[in-house]
Motif scaffolding. Structure first.
Motif, short mmCIF file in Angstrom:
data_model
loop_
_atom_site.label_atom_id
_atom_site.label_comp_id
_atom_site.label_asym_id
_atom_site.label_seq_id
_atom_site.Cartn_x
_atom_site.Cartn_y
_atom_site.Cartn_z
N GLY A 72 0.81 -1.21 0.00
CA GLY A 72 0.00 0.00 0.00
C GLY A 72 0.84 1.26 0.00
N LEU A 76 0.92 4.25 -2.97
CA LEU A 76 0.78 5.68 -2.72
C LEU A 76 1.96 6.45 -3.30
N VAL A 86 -6.25 9.57 1.55
CA VAL A 86 -7.03 8.34 1.39
C VAL A 86 -8.14 8.32 2.42
N VAL A 89 -9.93 2.10 2.87
CA VAL A 89 -8.95 1.04 2.66
C VAL A 89 -9.67 -0.30 2.61
N LYS A 146 -10.69 8.66 -2.45
CA LYS A 146 -9.53 7.85 -2.83
C LYS A 146 -9.56 6.55 -2.02
N LEU A 148 -7.78 2.81 -1.32
CA LEU A 148 -6.60 1.95 -1.44
C LEU A 148 -7.06 0.49 -1.36
N LEU A 178 -4.31 2.21 -6.00
CA LEU A 178 -5.02 3.36 -5.47
C LEU A 178 -6.03 3.82 -6.51
#
Length: 327
Positions: A72, A76, A86, A89, A146, A148, A178
């Motif tokens: 992750g 990014l 973000v 998730v 956003k 992830l 992402l």
């Protein structure tokens, strides 16, 4: 009578796209010759049946969350986005040691994402495509800006080292993407589904070891998955000839090659690049598609702007596919 109040909806984005990719693998390389010292197998036997040359195994003290954090963080960095931007998730996986707590909240905290929506998603080897579909829809609906998505697995924790048929296949690692807003579609609609009547083809034996009926799964994947990939193209308004990169779940090189052959029979180009990361990474379940694409971008075999057709399939049985543009 008082009129019922009308609720507001969050303003959504016109479309979504992938902003960056990242991956992570443990350092330990395990060759087929290494495995032949532990069980009755050989380098040629493994290459002939699944196409694997080597794979990565984590150390005993490693945990899935470690791999997800690294992948992750790399995604990014690739996108040039700070963790503070973000807001959601998602961690597709099927190998967390315990269902509580989930991986996503831990991963987010360690990466530095402040108070995000965070959840795990279990569609086994189809997990990344499921997660990408959810992320795209969250952005377009206005529920997230956003997202992830990190497919992460430590499959060596759930593989019986004495089970030759399965111990040669699975490996450890993580791959991440992402997802953010876009003015034009960068991620097509997901084509997904399941075949629950075949649930016994892949399961946890004795509630501890992953087991699959290899030949039955092979027959199902080589006959049923290419049509799902074609459905995703149709939903996106694309033709097989538009695909630059085919990224199937890295289950077995023979399955990957069969899917590519069927797509070429439907019009995909001969120069379509086909992911074959299984040769050096093994089967990493929900991590295999994003990891393969990250490796291909670094190697220069896939480039920014390429149209990718991804298709995942695995336990459940579950499957999902979508087209998207590489960042």
């Amino acid at each position: 009578m008082t009129a019922r109040p009308v609720m507001n909806l969050a303003p959504g984005a016109p479309a979504a796209r992938i902003l960056g990719f990242g991956s992570h693998q443990p350092d330990r390389i395990v060759t087929n010759d290494d495995l032949s010292q532990l069980m009755d197998t050989s380098d040629q036997w493994i290459r002939d049946r699944v196409g694997i040359i080597e794979r990565r195994f984590g150390e005993k003290e490693d945990v899935l969350v470690d791999y997800a954090v690294a992948a992750g963080t790399n995604a990014l960095a690739d996108a040039g986005v700070d963790a503070s931007e973000v807001d959601t998730v998602i961690v597709p996986n099927c190998t967390m040691p315990s269902p509580i707590p989930n991986a996503a909240a831990q991963v987010a905290a360690r990466i530095g994402v402040p108070n995000p929506g965070a959840f795990d998603l279990n569609a086994a080897c189809a997990g990344f495509c499921y997660g990408l579909g959810v992320a795209s829809d969250l952005v377009r609906a206005g529920s997230a800006k956003k997202v992830l998505v990190i497919g992460a697995e430590k499959l060596t924790d759930v593989v019986d080292p004495t089970d030759r048929a399965n111990a040669i296949i699975f490996a450890d690692g993580a791959g991440a993407a992402l997802v953010g807003a876009s003015d034009e579609p960068g991620i097509g609609p997901v084509a997904w589904g399941s075949a629950g009547e075949l649930v016994d083809l892949i399961y946890m034996r004795d509630h501890r070891w992953i087991y699959q009926e290899g030949q039955s799964v092979f027959r199902w994947a080589t006959t049923q998955i290419a049509p799902i990939a074609l459905q995703a193209l149709e939903a996106a308004g694309l033709q097989p000839s538009d695909v630059d990169v085919l990224a199937p779940h890295q289950a077995n090189l023979r399955i990957v090659e069969s899917i590519a052959k069927k797509l070429r029979a439907k019009g995909a180009r001969e120069d379509m690049v086909v992911a074959d990361d299984i040769k050096y990474s093994g089967n990493t379940s929900s991590a295999s598609i994003p990891m393969a694409l990250d490796h291909m971008r670094k190697a220069g075999t896939a480039k920014s702007g390429d149209v990718v057709l991804a298709v995942g399939f695995g336990a459940g049985l579950s499957y999902a596919a979508q087209a998207f543009v590489l960042p």
